[in-house]
Write a protein that holds these residues in place. Structure first.
Motif, PDB file in Angstrom:
ATOM      1  N   ALA A  68       0.832  -1.207   0.000  1.00 14.98           N
ATOM      2  CA  ALA A  68       0.000   0.000   0.000  1.00 14.98           C
ATOM      3  C   ALA A  68       0.866   1.255   0.000  1.00 14.98           C
ATOM      4  O   ALA A  68       0.569   2.228  -0.701  1.00 14.98           O
ATOM      5  N   ASP A  69       1.967   1.233   0.764  1.00 13.62           N
ATOM      6  CA  ASP A  69       2.857   2.391   0.805  1.00 13.62           C
ATOM      7  C   ASP A  69       3.525   2.616  -0.547  1.00 13.62           C
ATOM      8  O   ASP A  69       3.677   3.763  -1.004  1.00 13.62           O
ATOM      9  N   ALA A  70       3.900   1.523  -1.228  1.00 18.95           N
ATOM     10  CA  ALA A  70       4.538   1.646  -2.544  1.00 18.95           C
ATOM     11  C   ALA A  70       3.573   2.202  -3.585  1.00 18.95           C
ATOM     12  O   ALA A  70       4.002   2.766  -4.598  1.00 18.95           O
ATOM     13  N   LEU A  71       2.275   2.052  -3.336  1.00 17.79           N
ATOM     14  CA  LEU A  71       1.278   2.500  -4.315  1.00 17.79           C
ATOM     15  C   LEU A  71       0.778   3.919  -4.064  1.00 17.79           C
ATOM     16  O   LEU A  71      -0.016   4.435  -4.852  1.00 17.79           O
ATOM     17  N   THR A  72       1.227   4.535  -2.983  1.00 21.61           N
ATOM     18  CA  THR A  72       0.705   5.871  -2.665  1.00 21.61           C
ATOM     19  C   THR A  72       1.099   6.922  -3.695  1.00 21.61           C
ATOM     20  O   THR A  72       0.455   7.961  -3.795  1.00 21.61           O
ATOM     21  N   GLY A  73       2.148   6.649  -4.474  1.00 25.59           N
ATOM     22  CA  GLY A  73       2.534   7.592  -5.525  1.00 25.59           C
ATOM     23  C   GLY A  73       1.992   7.223  -6.880  1.00 25.59           C
ATOM     24  O   GLY A  73       2.366   7.826  -7.886  1.00 25.59           O
ATOM     25  N   SER A  74       1.104   6.241  -6.928  1.00 20.81           N
ATOM     26  CA  SER A  74       0.539   5.769  -8.199  1.00 20.81           C
ATOM     27  C   SER A  74      -0.881   6.296  -8.366  1.00 20.81           C
ATOM     28  O   SER A  74      -1.457   6.889  -7.441  1.00 20.81           O
ATOM     29  N   PRO A  75      -1.487   6.080  -9.541  1.00 18.35           N
ATOM     30  CA  PRO A  75      -2.887   6.490  -9.735  1.00 18.35           C
ATOM     31  C   PRO A  75      -3.864   5.780  -8.802  1.00 18.35           C
ATOM     32  O   PRO A  75      -5.042   6.137  -8.763  1.00 18.35           O
ATOM     33  N   LEU A  76      -3.402   4.804  -8.035  1.00 23.37           N
ATOM     34  CA  LEU A  76      -4.270   4.080  -7.103  1.00 23.37           C
ATOM     35  C   LEU A  76      -4.384   4.766  -5.742  1.00 23.37           C
ATOM     36  O   LEU A  76      -5.153   4.314  -4.889  1.00 23.37           O
ATOM     37  N   ARG A  77      -3.631   5.836  -5.538  1.00 22.44           N
ATOM     38  CA  ARG A  77      -3.582   6.437  -4.209  1.00 22.44           C
ATOM     39  C   ARG A  77      -4.970   6.867  -3.713  1.00 22.44           C
ATOM     40  O   ARG A  77      -5.228   6.869  -2.515  1.00 22.44           O
ATOM     41  N   GLY A  78      -5.864   7.190  -4.642  1.00 22.06           N
ATOM     42  CA  GLY A  78      -7.193   7.639  -4.243  1.00 22.06           C
ATOM     43  C   GLY A  78      -8.085   6.540  -3.696  1.00 22.06           C
ATOM     44  O   GLY A  78      -9.119   6.828  -3.081  1.00 22.06           O
ATOM     45  N   VAL A  79      -7.692   5.278  -3.893  1.00 23.07           N
ATOM     46  CA  VAL A  79      -8.525   4.176  -3.384  1.00 23.07           C
ATOM     47  C   VAL A  79      -7.800   3.388  -2.292  1.00 23.07           C
ATOM     48  O   VAL A  79      -8.232   2.300  -1.927  1.00 23.07           O
ATOM     49  N   ILE A  80      -6.713   3.939  -1.765  1.00 18.41           N
ATOM     50  CA  ILE A  80      -5.993   3.288  -0.675  1.00 18.41           C
ATOM     51  C   ILE A  80      -6.118   4.155   0.575  1.00 18.41           C
ATOM     52  O   ILE A  80      -5.520   5.238   0.645  1.00 18.41           O
ATOM     53  N   PRO A  81      -6.904   3.730   1.568  1.00 17.12           N
ATOM     54  CA  PRO A  81      -7.080   4.537   2.779  1.00 17.12           C
ATOM     55  C   PRO A  81      -5.739   4.792   3.466  1.00 17.12           C
ATOM     56  O   PRO A  81      -4.948   3.863   3.658  1.00 17.12           O
ATOM     57  N   PRO A  82      -5.444   6.030   3.833  1.00 17.76           N
ATOM     58  CA  PRO A  82      -4.153   6.346   4.452  1.00 17.76           C
ATOM     59  C   PRO A  82      -4.011   5.750   5.850  1.00 17.76           C
ATOM     60  O   PRO A  82      -4.987   5.658   6.604  1.00 17.76           O
ATOM     61  N   VAL A  83      -2.791   5.354   6.186  1.00 16.03           N
ATOM     62  CA  VAL A  83      -2.478   4.855   7.528  1.00 16.03           C
ATOM     63  C   VAL A  83      -2.258   6.057   8.440  1.00 16.03           C
ATOM     64  O   VAL A  83      -1.536   6.997   8.092  1.00 16.03           O
ATOM     65  N   LEU A  84      -2.877   6.014   9.627  1.00 15.89           N
ATOM     66  CA  LEU A  84      -2.801   7.134  10.557  1.00 15.89           C
ATOM     67  C   LEU A  84      -1.826   6.894  11.697  1.00 15.89           C
ATOM     68  O   LEU A  84      -1.375   7.851  12.342  1.00 15.89           O
ATOM     69  N   GLY A  85      -1.528   5.622  11.974  1.00 14.34           N
ATOM     70  CA  GLY A  85      -0.602   5.358  13.078  1.00 14.34           C
ATOM     71  C   GLY A  85      -0.426   3.884  13.357  1.00 14.34           C
ATOM     72  O   GLY A  85      -1.125   3.028  12.782  1.00 14.34           O
ATOM     73  N   PHE A  86       0.515   3.597  14.254  1.00 12.87           N
ATOM     74  CA  PHE A  86       0.831   2.218  14.640  1.00 12.87           C
ATOM     75  C   PHE A  86       0.956   2.142  16.157  1.00 12.87           C
ATOM     76  O   PHE A  86       1.250   3.146  16.819  1.00 12.87           O
TER      77      PHE A  86
END
Length: 319
Positions: A68-86
């Motif tokens: 998911a992190d590797a895809l955040t710079g791709s056109p898929l970023r809009g459908v990957i909910p962001p991680v807020l914390g661990f």
């Protein structure tokens, strides 16, 4: 270690500054060793907490995060909910808190009744398949060649042939498909690997989120379409596939749909072998029922072909 929704809410509060949980709801997942809950804060923020209950679940969750992190710079970023914390867990591993996906889980009935939703899903799958190989490799996903994938299917078929569970017509069809060199001459692409209702969300007639990238790999793009071609009616699948092709920067494999159909059938073969390997007679019986359905379909197609041939011969004789 399993955690209930209240414990998961406490983890969310610890990881997300200012989040004060006021309501929780457990979320069912196919993985028994992953605890998941939705949490609503007093400011109406909505998050999802995922906590692994085993080492294996932790490994899957970490792969999901890497991809998911590797895809955040791709056109898929809009459908990957962001991680807020661990939050680090006492027994090892960590819990993940992500923004809750917009909308609601996809239902096949909803997809079957909406052209817009089908086209949206087709476009999203195309964007998945156009993720550059370097991005996939950066996430550490497995990569398979077309011959290796074909060999896997062949090995599974040979295992099944050693049992008495395959009717001759079904076995012959699968052998014929695997012997077709052109069908398996394709370029592997990045795939989600577990495309299903559980991992898709929709809102406003479009796909709003894609979850769980733990099965992602470089493999056969037909694998992400197989479940759809076997569940949607032909008209709706054609609409989805038209949007898929429009979104691709290059032409799709000319026999991609045919291979997706084959993979849908091979999924039944995998289900049968899983039942046999685990000694689960319920799974074996379920798989055998699906194989019998395919056997009947093949018999019907054979009858229709014989009738067309006979009618053609009769027409020639009358001329």
């Amino acid at each position: 270690m399993h955690r209930n929704s209240y414990s998961l809410a406490a983890l969310a509060a610890a990881a997300v500054p200012g989040l004060v949980p006021v309501r929780t709801a457990p979320i069912a997942t196919p993985a028994e060793d992953l605890d998941v809950a939705g949490v609503v804060g007093e400011d109406d923020r909505r998050v999802v907490v995922s906590s692994p209950a085993s080492t294996a679940a932790g490994v899957r969750l970490e792969k999901d995060l890497r991809v998911a992190d590797a895809l955040t710079g791709s056109p898929l970023r809009g459908v990957i909910p962001p991680v807020l914390g661990f939050v680090k867990l006492p027994e090892g591993g960590r819990a993940v808190i992500a923004q809750a996906p917009a909308g609601h889980p996809l239902m096949l009935d909803e997809l079957a009744g909406s052209t817009a939703l089908a086209r949206s899903l087709g476009a999203v799958i195309a964007r998945i398949h156009t993720v550059p190989r370097y991005a996939a490799e950066a996430a550490g996903v497995e990569s398979f060649t077309a011959p290796a994938l074909r060999a896997q299917h062949s090995e599974q078929l040979q295992r099944a042939l050693s049992t008495d569970h395959l009717p001759a017509a079904v076995a012959q069809r699968w052998e014929h498909l695997l012997a077709d060199e052109e069908l398996w001459d394709f370029t592997p692409q990045f795939v989600h690997g577990d495309m299903s209702e559980e991992n898709l969300f929709c809102s406003g007639g479009r796909i709003s989120a894609v979850q769980d990238w733990s099965a992602a790999k470089v493999a056969d793009p037909a694998s992400d379409l197989a479940w759809l071609i076997s569940t949607l009616d032909p008209e709706r699948f054609d609409e989805l596939y038209a949007a898929y092709r429009e979104e691709l920067p290059t032409a799709s494999h000319p026999r991609l749909v045919e291979r997706a159909q084959a993979l849908g059938e091979f999924a039944v073969l995998e289900w049968l072998l899983h039942g046999l390997d685990s000694g689960d007679e319920v799974i074996v019986s379920d798989a055998r029922g699906m194989i019998e359905d395919l056997h009947r379909d093949l018999a019907q197609l054979a009858r229709e072909e014989a009738e067309r041939t006979y009618e053609g011969l009769q027409g020639q004789a009358s001329d």
